[in-house]
Design a protein around this motif. Sequence first.
Motif, PDB file in Angstrom:
ATOM      1  N   ILE B 119       0.836  -1.207   0.000  1.00 57.37           N
ATOM      2  CA  ILE B 119       0.000   0.000   0.000  1.00 57.37           C
ATOM      3  C   ILE B 119       0.869   1.254   0.000  1.00 57.37           C
ATOM      4  O   ILE B 119       0.702   2.158  -0.827  1.00 57.37           O
ATOM      5  CB  ILE B 119      -0.944  -0.014   1.223  1.00 57.37           C
ATOM      6  CG1 ILE B 119      -2.059  -1.032   0.973  1.00 57.37           C
ATOM      7  CG2 ILE B 119      -1.506   1.373   1.505  1.00 57.37           C
ATOM      8  CD1 ILE B 119      -2.982  -1.223   2.142  1.00 57.37           C
ATOM      9  N   ALA B 120       1.817   1.273   0.930  1.00 61.71           N
ATOM     10  CA  ALA B 120       2.676   2.465   1.048  1.00 61.71           C
ATOM     11  C   ALA B 120       3.470   2.689  -0.234  1.00 61.71           C
ATOM     12  O   ALA B 120       3.567   3.817  -0.736  1.00 61.71           O
ATOM     13  CB  ALA B 120       3.621   2.298   2.243  1.00 61.71           C
ATOM     14  N   ILE B 123       1.302   3.989  -3.241  1.00 62.26           N
ATOM     15  CA  ILE B 123       0.984   5.417  -3.109  1.00 62.26           C
ATOM     16  C   ILE B 123       2.175   6.253  -3.582  1.00 62.26           C
ATOM     17  O   ILE B 123       2.030   7.199  -4.361  1.00 62.26           O
ATOM     18  CB  ILE B 123       0.609   5.763  -1.644  1.00 62.26           C
ATOM     19  CG1 ILE B 123      -0.699   5.068  -1.265  1.00 62.26           C
ATOM     20  CG2 ILE B 123       0.505   7.266  -1.456  1.00 62.26           C
ATOM     21  CD1 ILE B 123      -1.050   5.167   0.209  1.00 62.26           C
ATOM     22  N   ASN B 124       3.371   5.865  -3.152  1.00 60.68           N
ATOM     23  CA  ASN B 124       4.573   6.627  -3.532  1.00 60.68           C
ATOM     24  C   ASN B 124       4.930   6.428  -4.997  1.00 60.68           C
ATOM     25  O   ASN B 124       5.133   7.389  -5.730  1.00 60.68           O
ATOM     26  CB  ASN B 124       5.752   6.220  -2.647  1.00 60.68           C
ATOM     27  CG  ASN B 124       5.589   6.723  -1.229  1.00 60.68           C
ATOM     28  OD1 ASN B 124       5.114   7.841  -1.019  1.00 60.68           O
ATOM     29  ND2 ASN B 124       5.948   5.904  -0.256  1.00 60.68           N
ATOM     30  N   ALA B 128       0.753   9.218  -6.171  1.00 53.90           N
ATOM     31  CA  ALA B 128      -0.449   9.775  -5.531  1.00 53.90           C
ATOM     32  C   ALA B 128      -0.006  10.553  -4.294  1.00 53.90           C
ATOM     33  O   ALA B 128      -0.352  10.217  -3.166  1.00 53.90           O
ATOM     34  CB  ALA B 128      -1.420   8.650  -5.174  1.00 53.90           C
ATOM     35  N   LYS B 129       0.740  11.622  -4.535  1.00 51.25           N
ATOM     36  CA  LYS B 129       1.496  12.209  -3.425  1.00 51.25           C
ATOM     37  C   LYS B 129       0.629  12.966  -2.422  1.00 51.25           C
ATOM     38  O   LYS B 129       1.081  13.274  -1.331  1.00 51.25           O
ATOM     39  CB  LYS B 129       2.619  13.103  -3.948  1.00 51.25           C
ATOM     40  CG  LYS B 129       2.200  14.191  -4.910  1.00 51.25           C
ATOM     41  CD  LYS B 129       3.453  14.962  -5.373  1.00 51.25           C
ATOM     42  CE  LYS B 129       3.052  16.181  -6.181  1.00 51.25           C
ATOM     43  NZ  LYS B 129       2.477  15.831  -7.504  1.00 51.25           N
ATOM     44  N   LEU B 131      -2.228  11.629  -1.300  1.00 47.34           N
ATOM     45  CA  LEU B 131      -3.127  10.638  -0.697  1.00 47.34           C
ATOM     46  C   LEU B 131      -2.734  10.319   0.748  1.00 47.34           C
ATOM     47  O   LEU B 131      -1.608   9.909   1.017  1.00 47.34           O
ATOM     48  CB  LEU B 131      -3.134   9.364  -1.541  1.00 47.34           C
ATOM     49  CG  LEU B 131      -4.261   8.371  -1.267  1.00 47.34           C
ATOM     50  CD1 LEU B 131      -4.468   7.457  -2.463  1.00 47.34           C
ATOM     51  CD2 LEU B 131      -4.005   7.533  -0.038  1.00 47.34           C
TER      52      LEU B 131
END
Lengths: 334, 334
Positions: B119-120, B123-124, B128-129, B131
Amino acid sequence: MNQPEATVGDLGEQGILDTILPLLDSRTANLGPGDDAGALNVQGTEILVSVDTLVENQDFKLIWPSGLEHRAYDIGWKSIAQNVSDINAMGGRSTGAVISLSLPPTTSLEWVKDFAQGIADAINALGAKELTILGGDLGKSTEISVTTTVLGETAHGKILRSGAKPGDVIAVAGRLGDAGAGLSVLEHGSSATTWSRAVRRIAEAQCKPVPPLGSGPRAAEAGANAMMDISDGLVRDTARLAKSSGVSIDFERQVLQKFAARLAPAAQLTKADPMDWVLHGGEDFGLLAAFPADAEVPEEFTVLGVAKARSGRRSLVTVDGKTVTANAGFDHFN
Amino acid sequence: MNQPEATVGDLGEQGILDTILPLLDSRTANLGPGDDAGALNVQGTEILVSVDTLVENQDFKLIWPSGLEHRAYDIGWKSIAQNVSDINAMGGRSTGAVISLSLPPTTSLEWVKDFAQGIADAINALGAKELTILGGDLGKSTEISVTTTVLGETAHGKILRSGAKPGDVIAVAGRLGDAGAGLSVLEHGSSATTWSRAVRRIAEAQCKPVPPLGSGPRAAEAGANAMMDISDGLVRDTARLAKSSGVSIDFERQVLQKFAARLAPAAQLTKADPMDWVLHGGEDFGLLAAFPADAEVPEEFTVLGVAKARSGRRSLVTVDGKTVTANAGFDHFN
């Protein structure tokens, strides 16, 4: 340290969270200390967000040991009720929802209709009049699973668990112990055909909970310092509020006994002490709130006790001064 | 009319929705005609909301027939990827997420860590900065199930499926056919130990999709008339966009063949026609967009064809003028 072979069943919810959260660290800046809903700032307005999942055989049984069938209608109802309750507990109004439904392909279409009707009726009957269904997801599974996410807003800023102060009055709105008593009668072997109307009503409190919407915003207006909904039991949830706020909380047994007295029909059937349901039963989604001593507590709240300065380093929950601790069995993994 | 004994498997997704939506009628005012995300107006700002669920043995297998183990990391990654893709497809940026995770109690703690890391990292790595993880829910189940809800915002107003006009250029950003080819090799019996690096990369496109974030807002800025992500296959999703917009869409076979050529290593292994993956494979989460003929199409988009006025009452999807229809097998219930 954790063994590599440790399972989530060994660790329980808190242990799992303690593992996950550091990994998501840089991404959880707004995540509150266990409050009922998260919050997102949108152009200066705070959006509240709550999510909950109901899974077959974990959160409901299609046929309970008592013989009662669990209606799809009630699953739809509860999936809305428990999430609007979280928004309510922050002092907010629910404004939108998305629903993800996973179903075995053999599920009847009638089941799905009944489920949708439960959602629609819960929104109307509970009074979430601003709530719009924004979308959803449908998929296949071997067990029924419903995840509902609800968004909300507050007029007065959100009420956290952490704001209770020594001297605050601790009060509850809504039911207390009914859903726990309901679970016990539902689990009580083959008894459903013999239930009195009073017992049936208690069973319904488990299947179709009625969180006191409106009381959340009213408590906020009345100046509540702290608030949460009671989903895991009065003692367990009060301990969380007390710990977050750095206070101890003492309840009056006499007041709690009035709630217990209402559960006598269920207690007779299952040979239980109804006070256990009042202290430890979850899922009534009543509101637990701390009001300043001089606040005008809204009339639907019943004052249960007071917040006190801690005498040691730990926050205690006491009844007439005697410490009570949460029953085991409410952790979703233990 | 529906028989009382009809099942959701008989009806399929659309049939279920046709049953549910009338019951929720008064509550779905803002629900778009099948757009990727719902929208909620918050003090004049439009909040986009998307939800998707991944279920064990439906959306992934812990061990695929090829012998490949599906990593928890990839499940976490995909649960983020498919939802930020929906927000991207509306021309928006993802700002918040809540995640509900249901797990068998025997799941190892290592699995949960790996999931959270996926997940982490998604996002990176996807960019998706903005989020933030706002909260979640943890519970017990017999099969692994993850439901992620993502919230987003747009700077330029949301882009719908319904805005394509005759003469528009139809273009795609991101992968096309890779995830479908990946699914075929993952399902290809006991082959994983023999895979070339190229085949492994194709399998990874199924497990760890990379939606082209940034391309959604860029397409919006470039004046895209319509947009959606390709989650159920190019033909099926193009048909939806065409129908919503009231146009027909014609693709050039020569351009599609360039995408197919890249999938040759998978086609050799499974003896498939790679064009089938390009036309019908889902879950790449590429962006399908319609631009006015005079727009400057952002460079990462490949022009696949054009939108045309319908000649009859139905919207058609054609390749070099010849009608193509969606494969069966992409409905989650059929």
